[in-house]
Design a protein around this motif. Structure first.
Motif, PDB file in Angstrom:
ATOM      1  N   GLU A   1       5.812  -8.628  -7.618  1.00  0.00           N
ATOM      2  CA  GLU A   1       6.381  -7.666  -6.665  1.00  0.00           C
ATOM      3  C   GLU A   1       7.733  -8.151  -6.145  1.00  0.00           C
ATOM      4  O   GLU A   1       8.578  -7.331  -5.776  1.00  0.00           O
ATOM      5  CB  GLU A   1       5.426  -7.479  -5.470  1.00  0.00           C
TER       6      GLU A   1
ATOM      7  N   TRP B   1       4.749   0.828 -12.649  1.00  0.00           N
ATOM      8  CA  TRP B   1       4.839  -0.411 -11.870  1.00  0.00           C
ATOM      9  C   TRP B   1       3.601  -1.303 -12.037  1.00  0.00           C
ATOM     10  O   TRP B   1       3.708  -2.501 -12.307  1.00  0.00           O
ATOM     11  CB  TRP B   1       5.059  -0.043 -10.403  1.00  0.00           C
ATOM     12  N   THR B   2       2.422  -0.709 -11.900  1.00  0.00           N
ATOM     13  CA  THR B   2       1.200  -1.530 -11.967  1.00  0.00           C
ATOM     14  C   THR B   2       0.946  -2.078 -13.372  1.00  0.00           C
ATOM     15  O   THR B   2       0.229  -3.057 -13.534  1.00  0.00           O
ATOM     16  CB  THR B   2      -0.019  -0.719 -11.505  1.00  0.00           C
ATOM     17  N   GLN B   3       1.534  -1.402 -14.374  1.00  0.00           N
ATOM     18  CA  GLN B   3       1.386  -1.893 -15.746  1.00  0.00           C
ATOM     19  C   GLN B   3       2.334  -3.045 -16.042  1.00  0.00           C
ATOM     20  O   GLN B   3       2.118  -3.800 -16.983  1.00  0.00           O
ATOM     21  CB  GLN B   3       1.653  -0.752 -16.737  1.00  0.00           C
TER      22      GLN B   3
END
Length: 332
Positions: free
Chosen positions: A295, A312-314
């Motif tokens: 992050e 983003w989460t990938q």
């Protein structure tokens, strides 16, 4: 979507003059409306000789004359109708007139009108409605001063006598109509309850309510217009002047374009801005090959032609496949 049918209501604003009536046709044609509409009546058939004027008529005409005398001066004879029909034809605009009595219905029918406009005052006139219905022509029905039940009954009479192509106009019969009496949502109620095409006959000052009605689904707009609002006569004060009529038509045509087809996709005009307005996942600082994305070392910045921030989460937790400099777009 279909084009809004715009009726420029000349009505009796010709003041009994065929030359003034022609000028009104010129104004309507110049404004590019679809129809210019007059009024057809025999005063003897329309009003009792002792009938008083409406309050708005008293304010705009001589106080010493009855409604009968006022109307008698505003009649158009059959020859005037023929002259105006020819004049409209030459100007490339449709001629229309509202019949206010049975004799006038016959006159307009003999002249070959394919569309009949029923004024608000006749919505409870059974013999009138029956005769209009029997002609099996297209009908536009104004509904000023009426409740939904009366509109329903009028439509029923028209249909029972052979007319099915009916457009119902929401309307308020006060000249001019106060804004807090417009109740434009009633137009939608008429459509939903009676399952008919709807429109709006506008007696407000200005043009904004007609424009709003089109945005709300009106298929027909009717609006009074005049050469000059300061002229003597019952309807001039609540009418548009030539430049206002033009502005209304232009605004309505723009609203028709703006309504579009309802499909939500990027438009042709905006798609060129997509990459410049959206963002991509980029390095927030220099990242070494093999270093994990976090992050803290990632950011979302323009332009938007890289990895979407929706991924983003990938990305977070994956390892860098190469060195990335600050602001460089991330690839996996």
């Amino acid at each position: 979507m279909g084009k809004t049918f715009i009726i420029a209501e000349a009505g009796v604003n010709h003041n009994g003059s065929i030359e003034l009536a022609k000028q009104l046709v010129d104004i309507a044609a110049d404004a590019k409306v679809d129809v210019v509409k007059f009024q057809t009546f025999k005063s003897e058939n329309l009003v009792c000789k002792y009938t008083s004027k409406a309050e708005y008529q008293k304010k705009t005409t001589s106080k010493d004359e009855s409604q009968f005398i006022m109307l008698k001066k505003l009649e158009l004879d059959i020859e005037s109708h023929k002259i105006l029909m020819d004049y409209c034809r030459n100007k490339g605009i449709m001629f229309l007139s509202t019949a206010f009595d049975l004799e006038s219905i016959e006159l307009l029918n003999k002249l070959g009108l394919e569309l009949f406009k029923i004024p608000s005052g006749e919505i409870t006139n059974y013999p009138y409605l029956k005769r209009i219905g029997s002609l099996k022509k297209k009908v536009i029905l104004s509904t000023g001063m009426s409740c939904l039940k009366e509109i329903e009954e009028a439509v029923k009479v028209l249909k029972e006598n052979g007319t099915n192509n009916i457009t119902v106009l929401h309307c308020n019969t006060e000249y001019p109509t106060p804004m807090d009496d417009v109740n434009l949502n009633a137009m939608k109620t008429i459509k939903e309850e009676l399952d008919v095409e709807v429109g709006y006959s506008d007696h407000t000052l200005g043009i904004e309510v007609s424009i709003a009605a089109v945005a709300m689904g009106a298929k027909v707009i009717e609006k009074h217009f005049t050469l000059d609002r300061n002229m003597e006569g019952p309807d001039h004060k609540a009418s548009l002047e030539p430049n206002e009529l033009k502005a209304m038509v232009k605004s309505i045509r723009n609203i028709e374009k703006a309504l579009g087809n309802g499909v939500k996709v990027p438009s042709k005009s905006e798609i060129k801005n997509l990459n410049m307005a959206r963002k991509s996942i980029v390095a927030n600082k220099n990242i070494k090959k093999g270093e994990r994305f976090t992050e803290e070392n990632l950011a979302c910045k323009r332009p938007g032609n890289g990895l979407s921030p929706m991924k983003w989460t990938q990305v977070v937790g994956k390892s860098a496949i190469k060195d990335f400099e600050k602001d460089e777009m991330i690839i996996l």
